[in-house]
Design an enzyme around this catalytic site. Structure first.
Site, PDB file in Angstrom:
ATOM      1  N   CYS A  76       0.843  -1.203   0.000  1.00  0.00           N
ATOM      2  CA  CYS A  76       0.000   0.000   0.000  1.00  0.00           C
ATOM      3  C   CYS A  76       0.876   1.250   0.000  1.00  0.00           C
ATOM      4  O   CYS A  76       2.003   1.228   0.493  1.00  0.00           O
ATOM      5  CB  CYS A  76      -0.912   0.009   1.226  1.00  0.00           C
ATOM      6  SG  CYS A  76      -2.101   1.361   1.182  1.00  0.00           S
ATOM      7  N   CYS A  80      -1.639   3.890   7.237  1.00  0.00           N
ATOM      8  CA  CYS A  80      -2.618   4.105   8.305  1.00  0.00           C
ATOM      9  C   CYS A  80      -2.169   3.370   9.576  1.00  0.00           C
ATOM     10  O   CYS A  80      -1.809   2.190   9.512  1.00  0.00           O
ATOM     11  CB  CYS A  80      -3.992   3.602   7.886  1.00  0.00           C
ATOM     12  SG  CYS A  80      -4.500   4.295   6.314  1.00  0.00           S
ATOM     13  N   CYS A  83      -3.987   0.040  10.386  1.00  0.00           N
ATOM     14  CA  CYS A  83      -4.172  -0.905   9.275  1.00  0.00           C
ATOM     15  C   CYS A  83      -4.162  -2.349   9.786  1.00  0.00           C
ATOM     16  O   CYS A  83      -3.266  -2.736  10.526  1.00  0.00           O
ATOM     17  CB  CYS A  83      -3.045  -0.715   8.259  1.00  0.00           C
ATOM     18  SG  CYS A  83      -3.172  -1.844   6.865  1.00  0.00           S
TER      19      CYS A  83
HETATM   20  S1  SF4 Z   1      -5.776   0.787   5.986  1.00  0.00           S
HETATM   21 FE1  SF4 Z   1      -3.887  -0.265   5.304  1.00  0.00          FE
HETATM   22  S2  SF4 Z   1      -4.365  -0.959   3.252  1.00  0.00           S
HETATM   23 FE2  SF4 Z   1      -5.904   0.573   3.763  1.00  0.00          FE
HETATM   24  S3  SF4 Z   1      -5.118   2.524   2.967  1.00  0.00           S
HETATM   25 FE3  SF4 Z   1      -4.435   2.353   5.079  1.00  0.00          FE
HETATM   26  S4  SF4 Z   1      -2.402   1.410   5.008  1.00  0.00           S
HETATM   27 FE4  SF4 Z   1      -3.408   1.052   3.037  1.00  0.00          FE
END
Ligand code: SF4
Length: 358
Positions: A76, A80, A83
Site C-alpha cells: 500500500c 494508516c 491498518c
Molecule cells: S488501511 Fe492499510 S491498506 Fe488501507 S489505505 Fe491504510 S495502510 Fe493502506
C-alpha cells in the site's frame, strides 16, 4: 468365664472382620471410581479437544462462499496507523492462478467478490485489478464485483476501460479534515484526499459505478461531525467500522503497527453513530460484528481465520479446494447475515442516478 471371654473375643473378631471388609470394599469402590474417572478423563481429554476443534471446523464446513473478500496484495502507498492488513510481503499471485481460484469460488457458489488489499490499484497501475474485475463480470458473470481502495491512484482512464464491469467502488475516508488524515497516516504529500474523493464520486456517476464510503472510527476522528460531507457525497452505502485490533497485524510483537492508541470504547462508537443517525445509508460495524463475519482470502488464496483475534491461514484453495479450505475459515454465516452482509449488490438493481436518467 473362659467361654464367655472366648465368645466375646469371637464377636469382637467378627465385628473387626466386618469393619475391615467394609473399609476394603469402600476402598475398592473408591479405587474403582477413581480408575473410572482416570480412564474417563484420559479418554475424554483428546476427544474433548478434537470435539472443540471439530466444532470450530464444522461451524464453517459446508458453508457456501456467497460473498468473498480477496486481499490479493498487502502492498500500500498509505501508512494508516490502525491498518489490519499490513505490507508483510509483496507476493501477488500470477493473473492466471488468481483467475483459476476465482473460477473455483464461482463453482462453489460465490455471488459477490470484493477485491481489496493493501491498495488494489498499486499492482500494474490498476490493470491487474481491472483484468480481474473484467474476468469476474464477463466470464464468470458474477452478480456483484466490487473494490475497496484508498482512491489515491485511480485515474479516469481506468473507469473508461473497466468501469462497465464494476458494480461498486468503496473508497476509504476517515476524516474530512486533512490534518486528521495526516495524523491517521492517510496523508499523501501534496495530494488532497478529500478533493480526490469528490473527483472519484463524479467518475462513479459518469461511468455508472455505485459509490460507497468506508470509515474507520478511531481516537482521532471520533468527535467529528461528518453529516454535511456525507450527504454531499451521497454514497449508496456508508460503512462505519470501529477500530479493531488484530494480533500480528496492528498489535503484538510481530506486528507492523501499534494500533492501541487509535482504539475507542463501545460507548464512544455509539456516540459517533448517534451523531450520524440521520444518514440512512450508514451501516455500522462494531468490533463484535466484524469478527468472524467476513470470508477473507489472503494473497495466496488462503482463508484467514480471525476467531482467535489473529489471522490464522487455511491451506490455499488452489491446493486443497474451496470446501476443504473454507472449513478452517472460522466464518460465521449467522453473523454475516446479522451484520447485513447480504444486500442489493448488483448495480443494475441499485437506483443509481445514471440509470434513472436512461
Ligand atoms: S488501511 Fe492499510 S491498506 Fe488501507 S489505505 Fe491504510 S495502510 Fe493502506
Amino acid at each position: 468365664m473362659h467361654l464367655l471371654v472366648h465368645l466375646r473375643c469371637l464377636s469382637l473378631f467378627a465385628a473387626a472382620q466386618k469393619m475391615l471388609r467394609g473399609t476394603l470394599s469402600l476402598l475398592w469402590q473408591s479405587l474403582g471410581s477413581f480408575s473410572c474417572w482416570l480412564s474417563g478423563a484420559l479418554f475424554l481429554l483428546p476427544r474433548r479437544r478434537s470435539f472443540q476443534d471439530g466444532r470450530a471446523r464444522d461451524a464453517a464446513a459446508g458453508v457456501v462462499p456467497v460473498s468473498v473478500n480477496y486481499h490479493f496484495t498487502r502492498q500500500c502507498n498509505y501508512k494508516c496507523g490502525f491498518c489490519f492488513h499490513t505490507a508483510k510481503n509483496s507476493f501477488v499471485l500470477p493473473l492466471r492462478e488468481a483467475k483459476r481460484g476465482l473460477a473455483m469460488l464461482k463453482e462453489a457458489g460465490m455471488e459477490k467478490i470484493n477485491f481489496s488489499g493493501g491498495e488494489p490499484f498499486l499492482q500494474e497501475r490498476g490493470d491487474f485489478v481491472g483484468k480481474l474485475v473484467q474476468f469476474c463480470k464477463q466470464e464468470l458473470k458474477l452478480p456483484s464485483v466490487s473494490i475497496v481502495s484508498n482512491g489515491s491512484m485511480i485515474k479516469e482512464r481506468w473507469f473508461k476501460r473497466y468501469g462497465e464491469y464494476l458494480d461498486i467502488l468503496a473508497v476509504s475516508c476517515d476524516s474530512f479534515d486533512e490534518e486528521v488524515n495526516v495524523l491517521i497516516g492517510r496523508g499523501q504529500g501534496k495530494k488532497n484526499h478529500i478533493e480526490n474523493l469528490h473527483k472519484l464520486r463524479k467518475w462513479c456517476r459518469d461511468y455508472a459505478v455505485a459509490f460507497k464510503l468506508n470509515s474507520v472510527i478511531n481516537r482521532f476522528n471520533v468527535e467529528e461531525d461528518m453529516n454535511e460531507q456525507i450527504k454531499a457525497l451521497n454514497p449508496v452505502r456508508w460503512k462505519v467500522f470501529q477500530c479493531l485490533l488484530i494480533e500480528g497485524e496492528n498489535t503484538g510483537e510481530d506486528a507492523l503497527r501499534e494500533a492501541e492508541k487509535f482504539l475507542i470504547s463501545d460507548e464512544e462508537f455509539e456516540h459517533f453513530l448517534d451523531r450520524h443517525r440521520e444518514i440512512s445509508c450508514l451501516v455500522p460495524e462494531s468490533n463484535q460484528k466484524m469478527r468472524d463475519s467476513y470470508l477473507i482470502l489472503d494473497e495466496y488464496m488462503r482463508f484467514l481465520n480471525c476467531t482467535n483475534g489473529r489471522k490464522e491461514p487455511s491451506k490455499s484453495i488452489l491446493d486443497v479446494g474451496v470446501e476443504n479450505a473454507i472449513s478452517f475459515s472460522g466464518f460465521d454465516e449467522k453473523m454475516f447475515l446479522k451484520r447485513g452482509g447480504k444486500y442489493v449488490w448488483t448495480k443494475a438493481d441499485m437506483a443509481l442516478e445514471c440509470y434513472k436518467k436512461v
